[in-house]
Structures are given as C-alpha cells and as structure tokens.
Design a protein around this motif. Structure first.
Motif, PDB file in Angstrom:
ATOM      1  N   LYS A   1       0.855  -1.186   0.000  1.00  0.00           N
ATOM      2  CA  LYS A   1       0.000   0.000   0.000  1.00  0.00           C
ATOM      3  C   LYS A   1       0.887   1.230   0.000  1.00  0.00           C
ATOM      4  O   LYS A   1       1.919   1.253   0.649  1.00  0.00           O
ATOM      5  N   GLY A   2       0.446   2.250  -0.736  1.00  0.00           N
ATOM      6  CA  GLY A   2       1.192   3.490  -0.786  1.00  0.00           C
ATOM      7  C   GLY A   2       1.971   3.629  -2.079  1.00  0.00           C
ATOM      8  O   GLY A   2       1.902   2.783  -2.972  1.00  0.00           O
ATOM      9  N   VAL A   3       2.733   4.700  -2.167  1.00  0.00           N
ATOM     10  CA  VAL A   3       3.493   5.031  -3.374  1.00  0.00           C
ATOM     11  C   VAL A   3       4.974   4.901  -3.078  1.00  0.00           C
ATOM     12  O   VAL A   3       5.459   5.392  -2.053  1.00  0.00           O
ATOM     13  N   GLN A   4       5.670   4.207  -3.955  1.00  0.00           N
ATOM     14  CA  GLN A   4       7.112   4.063  -3.769  1.00  0.00           C
ATOM     15  C   GLN A   4       7.780   5.422  -3.812  1.00  0.00           C
ATOM     16  O   GLN A   4       7.517   6.248  -4.686  1.00  0.00           O
ATOM     17  N   GLY A   5       8.658   5.679  -2.849  1.00  0.00           N
ATOM     18  CA  GLY A   5       9.384   6.935  -2.784  1.00  0.00           C
ATOM     19  C   GLY A   5      10.634   6.894  -3.637  1.00  0.00           C
ATOM     20  O   GLY A   5      10.839   5.966  -4.429  1.00  0.00           O
ATOM     21  N   PRO A   6      11.500   7.885  -3.489  1.00  0.00           N
ATOM     22  CA  PRO A   6      12.757   7.920  -4.238  1.00  0.00           C
ATOM     23  C   PRO A   6      13.555   6.641  -4.022  1.00  0.00           C
ATOM     24  O   PRO A   6      13.576   6.089  -2.921  1.00  0.00           O
ATOM     25  N   VAL A   7      14.201   6.179  -5.089  1.00  0.00           N
ATOM     26  CA  VAL A   7      14.941   4.914  -5.036  1.00  0.00           C
ATOM     27  C   VAL A   7      16.426   5.141  -5.237  1.00  0.00           C
ATOM     28  O   VAL A   7      16.855   6.183  -5.744  1.00  0.00           O
ATOM     29  N   GLY A   8      17.205   4.153  -4.854  1.00  0.00           N
ATOM     30  CA  GLY A   8      18.643   4.187  -5.033  1.00  0.00           C
ATOM     31  C   GLY A   8      19.033   3.658  -6.397  1.00  0.00           C
ATOM     32  O   GLY A   8      18.174   3.364  -7.244  1.00  0.00           O
ATOM     33  N   PRO A   9      20.334   3.484  -6.636  1.00  0.00           N
ATOM     34  CA  PRO A   9      20.827   3.032  -7.948  1.00  0.00           C
ATOM     35  C   PRO A   9      20.283   1.670  -8.379  1.00  0.00           C
ATOM     36  O   PRO A   9      20.184   1.396  -9.575  1.00  0.00           O
ATOM     37  N   ASP A  10      19.937   0.803  -7.427  1.00  0.00           N
ATOM     38  CA  ASP A  10      19.443  -0.522  -7.774  1.00  0.00           C
ATOM     39  C   ASP A  10      17.932  -0.555  -7.977  1.00  0.00           C
ATOM     40  O   ASP A  10      17.351  -1.610  -8.223  1.00  0.00           O
ATOM     41  N   GLY A  11      17.285   0.599  -7.864  1.00  0.00           N
ATOM     42  CA  GLY A  11      15.847   0.676  -8.095  1.00  0.00           C
ATOM     43  C   GLY A  11      14.993   0.437  -6.871  1.00  0.00           C
ATOM     44  O   GLY A  11      13.763   0.411  -6.971  1.00  0.00           O
ATOM     45  N   PHE A  12      15.603   0.275  -5.711  1.00  0.00           N
ATOM     46  CA  PHE A  12      14.869   0.046  -4.473  1.00  0.00           C
ATOM     47  C   PHE A  12      14.894   1.290  -3.589  1.00  0.00           C
ATOM     48  O   PHE A  12      15.888   2.030  -3.563  1.00  0.00           O
ATOM     49  N   GLU A  13      13.820   1.497  -2.844  1.00  0.00           N
ATOM     50  CA  GLU A  13      13.875   2.461  -1.756  1.00  0.00           C
ATOM     51  C   GLU A  13      14.922   1.968  -0.758  1.00  0.00           C
ATOM     52  O   GLU A  13      15.072   0.764  -0.549  1.00  0.00           O
ATOM     53  N   THR A  14      15.619   2.884  -0.120  1.00  0.00           N
ATOM     54  CA  THR A  14      16.566   2.501   0.914  1.00  0.00           C
ATOM     55  C   THR A  14      16.006   2.786   2.303  1.00  0.00           C
ATOM     56  O   THR A  14      16.661   2.508   3.307  1.00  0.00           O
ATOM     57  N   ASP A  15      14.803   3.344   2.342  1.00  0.00           N
ATOM     58  CA  ASP A  15      14.162   3.724   3.592  1.00  0.00           C
ATOM     59  C   ASP A  15      12.658   3.487   3.443  1.00  0.00           C
ATOM     60  O   ASP A  15      12.064   3.923   2.460  1.00  0.00           O
ATOM     61  N   LEU A  16      12.054   2.791   4.408  1.00  0.00           N
ATOM     62  CA  LEU A  16      10.624   2.502   4.320  1.00  0.00           C
ATOM     63  C   LEU A  16       9.776   3.769   4.416  1.00  0.00           C
ATOM     64  O   LEU A  16       8.614   3.764   4.012  1.00  0.00           O
ATOM     65  N   PHE A  17      10.352   4.834   4.928  1.00  0.00           N
ATOM     66  CA  PHE A  17       9.631   6.104   5.039  1.00  0.00           C
ATOM     67  C   PHE A  17       9.868   6.994   3.819  1.00  0.00           C
ATOM     68  O   PHE A  17       9.438   8.155   3.811  1.00  0.00           O
ATOM     69  N   ALA A  18      10.539   6.487   2.807  1.00  0.00           N
ATOM     70  CA  ALA A  18      10.854   7.283   1.624  1.00  0.00           C
ATOM     71  C   ALA A  18       9.588   7.864   1.003  1.00  0.00           C
ATOM     72  O   ALA A  18       8.596   7.173   0.822  1.00  0.00           O
TER      73      ALA A  18
END
Length: 302
Positions: free
Chosen positions: A283-300
């Motif tokens: 649920k929710g919208v993915q925030g800014p991601v790192g170089p590998d395409g993943f968020e690095t913080d669940l609160f992003a």
C-alpha cells in the motif's frame, strides 16, 4: 510514542521479527524512529532445540510460550525496541502449530487448540490491532504476504488481521471507542530477494556447505518466501546493525541454534546477506529509489 516517524510490525511468533526485520528495527531505533512490535502468539507449539528445555513442550509441561516471552524480551533488548505488545494481551491467542504439505510448504495441523490464532474471529482480532494502530499512529506497517511467507497458518492469519485492521483503523466512524481514525500511509510485506538468495546459495555450495538450506539448488526452484527482484520495492541496509540482529537471533535459544542456517549464512557469505532486508510494497506510493531501483528507507517519500 513521540517519534515523528513510526514503524509498526505485525508478526506471528517470537523470533519471526528478528529473522525478517531485526536489522531494520535496530537501525530505526538508533535513528530515533519509533518502532512498535505486535506479536500475535507466544509460539507455544514451536520445536525446542535445547535438550534440557524439552520439558516445556506443548505435549509435556506446556510452558514454552512463557519461556519464549522471555526470549522475545531479550531479543528486543538486543535491538533496542522498548514498545512490544502481544495481540490482545499475552495468552489471548495460542500458536496454531503446523504440518508440512508434500509440496514443501506449511499447512494447518490436524488438531489445534480452541484458542489457536488460526481459529480467531477476524473482526475481534483486528479490533485489538485497530486500538494499537490508533494509539501508535504509524506511517509504515510491515507484515507478511497473503501466503505468510511459507504457508504457516499463523503467518497467514497475521497477514489477514493486519490488513483488515489497517482498513478499519482508517474509517472515522468505525469503533470510535478504539481511538481516533488513522490511515497508515505505507504497508510492506517482508520478502527475500531472489538474486541475493541464489548468490548466497551459490557461495555456500562452492564453499562445500551442502547442509545449509539443504535441497535448494542455486539454479533451481526456490521457496515461496523468495520474491523476484522485480516484485521488491525497498532494501534497507542494516549491515551496521548485524551484531544486534545476530544477538536478537541468539536470544531465541529454543528456536535458533548458533550453528543453524541463519548463523551459518552470515559466517559463510558475510554480514550483507543478513543485514540487508527486503520488502514488497502493498500500500502506498514508492518513494525515491537508489541506484538498484529500491527504496533505501521505508519512510521514503513521506
């Protein structure tokens, strides 16, 4: 709970939290974020790996749940988590137990206790959690996927209760006696990265270790709890907190042995395998991601 950012985790038994998100929990505590753990049962039906404690088993003294309550307290101390609750209060719901299906995943046991979590009334159990959600007011919640990772009935039930409670807690007119409505912005399901799992297995097999994750081929089919990297949304790097995670795992002495697969994986592959924890966004919208395409913080993005 006075922290500006607050994480709520819903788990079925003591030790599930340390295995899945121990590094994330320790990292967020250190960063001053609020971390609340709700455990749905005391794990009364767990297998006991310590011979001198076998008398605690359900078919003997039936005191394993009380013992595991202490193990969980020790694990939380290792992670720095001070807010932990049992769903509905300690002893409200009992570990349902499980058995293995021929296909290799867990299913419900043939005989389960009257107050087993698997038998819990969904609305009643959800209401216990609604009260916690409205009190803590977390922006992020973590639980299992719809299969509970590997099919354990208590994991599946935890997913159901968490999902329903999150929906009910957001309804302003629902059970106003349980607190003011709160809508959790982001919900995640704990996961395991397929690429990381295959890499780890390959390194283990190349080192001559055929016992850890026995039967799994680095190039073959993987268990349900492993997710394709395309399905993942976040990867929290908690490698700086691997010692805290390992201490939390060690605290669950009746369930995890120091020469078991989790510790062996860390020793043979390195802290990164245990310290980076992956998540699917439910649920929710993915925030800014790192170089590998993943968020690095669940609160992003919040």
């Amino acid at each position: 709970m006075t922290a500006d950012q607050r994480l709520l985790l819903i788990h079925a038994h003591p030790d599930d939290e340390s295995i899945g998100q121990g590094a994330t929990m320790a990292k967020y505590v250190k960063e001053g974020r609020g971390v609340t753990l709700v455990t749905c049962t005391a794990g009364e039906m767990g297998e006991i790996l310590v011979p001198e404690l076998e008398h605690l088993a359900a078919d003997r003294d039936d005191e394993l749940g009380t013992h595991r309550r202490g193990e969980l307290a020790d694990a939380m101390a290792a992670l720095g988590v001070i807010d932990h609750r049992f769903l509905g209060g300690f002893g409200t719901y009992r570990d349902s137990g499980m058995q293995w299906h021929p296909d290799g995943h867990a299913i419900a046991a043939d005989d389960i206790h009257d107050n087993a979590f698997w038998r819990a009334d969904l609305t009643e159990a959800a209401n216990h959690l609604v009260a916690v959600i409205r009190e803590v007011r977390p922006q992020v919640m973590v639980t299992y996927d719809e299969f509970g990772g590997y099919g354990h009935p208590d994991h599946i039930q935890a997913h159901r209760v968490a999902t329903y409670a999150a929906a009910l807690a957001a309804v302003p007119s629902y059970r106003t006696d349980l607190g003011e409505a709160w809508d959790i912005a982001k919900i995640y399901w704990g996961a395991m990265s397929e690429s990381r799992m295959r890499e780890g297995l390959r390194l283990l097999r190349d080192s001559g270790d055929s016992a850890t994750f026995e039967g799994l081929d680095p190039d073959g089919p993987l268990p349900h709890f492993v997710s394709s990297d395309e399905a993942l949304a976040a990867a929290v790097d908690g490698t700086d907190f691997i010692d805290a995670k390992m201490a939390a795992l060690a605290a669950h002495k009746t369930q995890i042995t120091t020469d078991g697969p989790f510790f062996a994986l860390s020793n043979n592959v390195g802290a990164e395998a245990m310290g980076v924890e992956f998540y699917r966004l439910a649920k929710g919208v993915q925030g800014p991601v790192g170089p590998d395409g993943f968020e690095t913080d669940l609160f992003a993005g919040l």
